[in-house]
Design a protein around this motif. Structure first.
Motif, PDB file in Angstrom:
ATOM      1  N   MET A   1       0.838  -1.176   0.000  1.00  0.00           N
ATOM      2  CA  MET A   1       0.000   0.000   0.000  1.00  0.00           C
ATOM      3  C   MET A   1       0.883   1.239   0.000  1.00  0.00           C
ATOM      4  N   ASN A   2       0.652   2.137  -0.924  1.00  0.00           N
ATOM      5  CA  ASN A   2       1.431   3.360  -1.027  1.00  0.00           C
ATOM      6  C   ASN A   2       0.704   4.507  -0.337  1.00  0.00           C
ATOM      7  N   LEU A   3       1.335   5.070   0.658  1.00  0.00           N
ATOM      8  CA  LEU A   3       0.786   6.216   1.366  1.00  0.00           C
ATOM      9  C   LEU A   3       1.812   7.329   1.377  1.00  0.00           C
ATOM     10  N   GLN A   4       1.387   8.555   1.164  1.00  0.00           N
ATOM     11  CA  GLN A   4       2.300   9.679   1.283  1.00  0.00           C
ATOM     12  C   GLN A   4       2.522   9.980   2.759  1.00  0.00           C
ATOM     13  N   ASN A   5       3.698  10.476   3.068  1.00  0.00           N
ATOM     14  CA  ASN A   5       4.005  10.877   4.433  1.00  0.00           C
ATOM     15  C   ASN A   5       3.361  12.230   4.696  1.00  0.00           C
ATOM     16  N   LYS A   6       2.232  12.231   5.333  1.00  0.00           N
ATOM     17  CA  LYS A   6       1.531  13.483   5.610  1.00  0.00           C
ATOM     18  C   LYS A   6       2.232  14.240   6.721  1.00  0.00           C
TER      19      LYS A   6
ATOM     20  N   TYR B   1       5.090  15.790   6.480  1.00  0.00           N
ATOM     21  CA  TYR B   1       6.531  15.888   6.298  1.00  0.00           C
ATOM     22  C   TYR B   1       6.848  16.889   5.188  1.00  0.00           C
ATOM     23  N   LEU B   2       7.908  17.651   5.377  1.00  0.00           N
ATOM     24  CA  LEU B   2       8.314  18.607   4.366  1.00  0.00           C
ATOM     25  C   LEU B   2       9.126  17.956   3.258  1.00  0.00           C
ATOM     26  N   ASN B   3       9.937  16.957   3.611  1.00  0.00           N
ATOM     27  CA  ASN B   3      10.805  16.289   2.644  1.00  0.00           C
ATOM     28  C   ASN B   3      10.322  14.872   2.409  1.00  0.00           C
ATOM     29  N   ASP B   4      10.375  14.431   1.153  1.00  0.00           N
ATOM     30  CA  ASP B   4      10.042  13.057   0.836  1.00  0.00           C
ATOM     31  C   ASP B   4      10.893  12.651  -0.358  1.00  0.00           C
ATOM     32  N   TYR B   5      11.331  11.394  -0.378  1.00  0.00           N
ATOM     33  CA  TYR B   5      12.193  10.902  -1.438  1.00  0.00           C
ATOM     34  C   TYR B   5      11.608   9.610  -1.994  1.00  0.00           C
ATOM     35  N   ARG B   6      11.642   9.466  -3.326  1.00  0.00           N
ATOM     36  CA  ARG B   6      11.193   8.229  -3.956  1.00  0.00           C
ATOM     37  C   ARG B   6      12.331   7.726  -4.822  1.00  0.00           C
ATOM     38  N   VAL B   7      12.756   6.491  -4.548  1.00  0.00           N
ATOM     39  CA  VAL B   7      13.873   5.888  -5.269  1.00  0.00           C
ATOM     40  C   VAL B   7      13.311   5.065  -6.432  1.00  0.00           C
ATOM     41  N   ASN B   8      13.775   5.355  -7.650  1.00  0.00           N
ATOM     42  CA  ASN B   8      13.354   4.633  -8.850  1.00  0.00           C
ATOM     43  C   ASN B   8      14.431   3.619  -9.226  1.00  0.00           C
ATOM     44  N   PHE B   9      14.011   2.391  -9.549  1.00  0.00           N
ATOM     45  CA  PHE B   9      14.980   1.358  -9.897  1.00  0.00           C
ATOM     46  C   PHE B   9      14.461   0.503 -11.052  1.00  0.00           C
ATOM     47  N   LEU B  10      15.399  -0.195 -11.684  1.00  0.00           N
ATOM     48  CA  LEU B  10      15.082  -1.086 -12.796  1.00  0.00           C
ATOM     49  C   LEU B  10      14.609  -2.438 -12.267  1.00  0.00           C
ATOM     50  N   ASN B  11      14.173  -3.317 -13.174  1.00  0.00           N
ATOM     51  CA  ASN B  11      13.705  -4.650 -12.783  1.00  0.00           C
ATOM     52  C   ASN B  11      14.777  -5.482 -12.096  1.00  0.00           C
TER      53      ASN B  11
ATOM     54  N   ILE C   1      19.411   0.934  -8.857  1.00  0.00           N
ATOM     55  CA  ILE C   1      18.832   2.256  -8.611  1.00  0.00           C
ATOM     56  C   ILE C   1      19.250   3.186  -9.747  1.00  0.00           C
ATOM     57  N   ILE C   2      18.277   3.934 -10.294  1.00  0.00           N
ATOM     58  CA  ILE C   2      18.590   4.845 -11.405  1.00  0.00           C
ATOM     59  C   ILE C   2      18.422   6.314 -11.038  1.00  0.00           C
ATOM     60  N   SER C   3      17.459   6.622 -10.159  1.00  0.00           N
ATOM     61  CA  SER C   3      17.243   8.032  -9.825  1.00  0.00           C
ATOM     62  C   SER C   3      16.469   8.166  -8.520  1.00  0.00           C
ATOM     63  N   ILE C   4      16.434   9.400  -8.021  1.00  0.00           N
ATOM     64  CA  ILE C   4      15.711   9.722  -6.788  1.00  0.00           C
ATOM     65  C   ILE C   4      14.875  10.965  -7.053  1.00  0.00           C
ATOM     66  N   GLU C   5      13.566  10.853  -6.821  1.00  0.00           N
ATOM     67  CA  GLU C   5      12.673  11.991  -6.953  1.00  0.00           C
ATOM     68  C   GLU C   5      12.539  12.667  -5.596  1.00  0.00           C
TER      69      GLU C   5
END
Length: 88
Positions: A1-6, A8-18, A22-26
């Motif tokens: 289940m994906n929930l946003q951190n309510k 919080y000022l900062n949040d990071y999402r790590v994107n990765f391949l199959n 790890i390729i990037s961080i939003e």
């Protein structure tokens, strides 16, 4: 289940391949998506609203994403101020 951190000022999402590479961080700062960084040591992104600099520091078996809050919006950072020396 994906929930946003309510609340919080900062949040990071790590994107990765199959293959789990790890390729990037939003980055979300001040409740807004401010951009994306490549997963490379020393990559950084500055929040245009509050001046916080978000930096990726990669070490031998882990990585850190560090927000460094600016004292003023006009303050600039150089690598010596933002990056800490890597542990060996």
């Amino acid at each position: 289940m994906n929930l946003q951190n309510k609340g919080y000022l900062n949040d990071y999402r790590v994107n990765f391949l199959n293959n789990s590479t790890i390729i990037s961080i939003e980055i979300t700062c001040c409740g807004k998506h401010i951009g994306e960084m490549r997963f490379q040591d020393g990559e950084r992104k500055k929040c245009p609203q509050c001046g916080t600099v978000h930096t990726v520091t990669i070490q031998h078996n882990h990585f850190h994403i560090r927000p460094v809050k600016s004292n003023s919006k006009e303050q600039t950072y150089d690598d010596a101020e933002v990056l800490e020396e890597k542990a060996l």
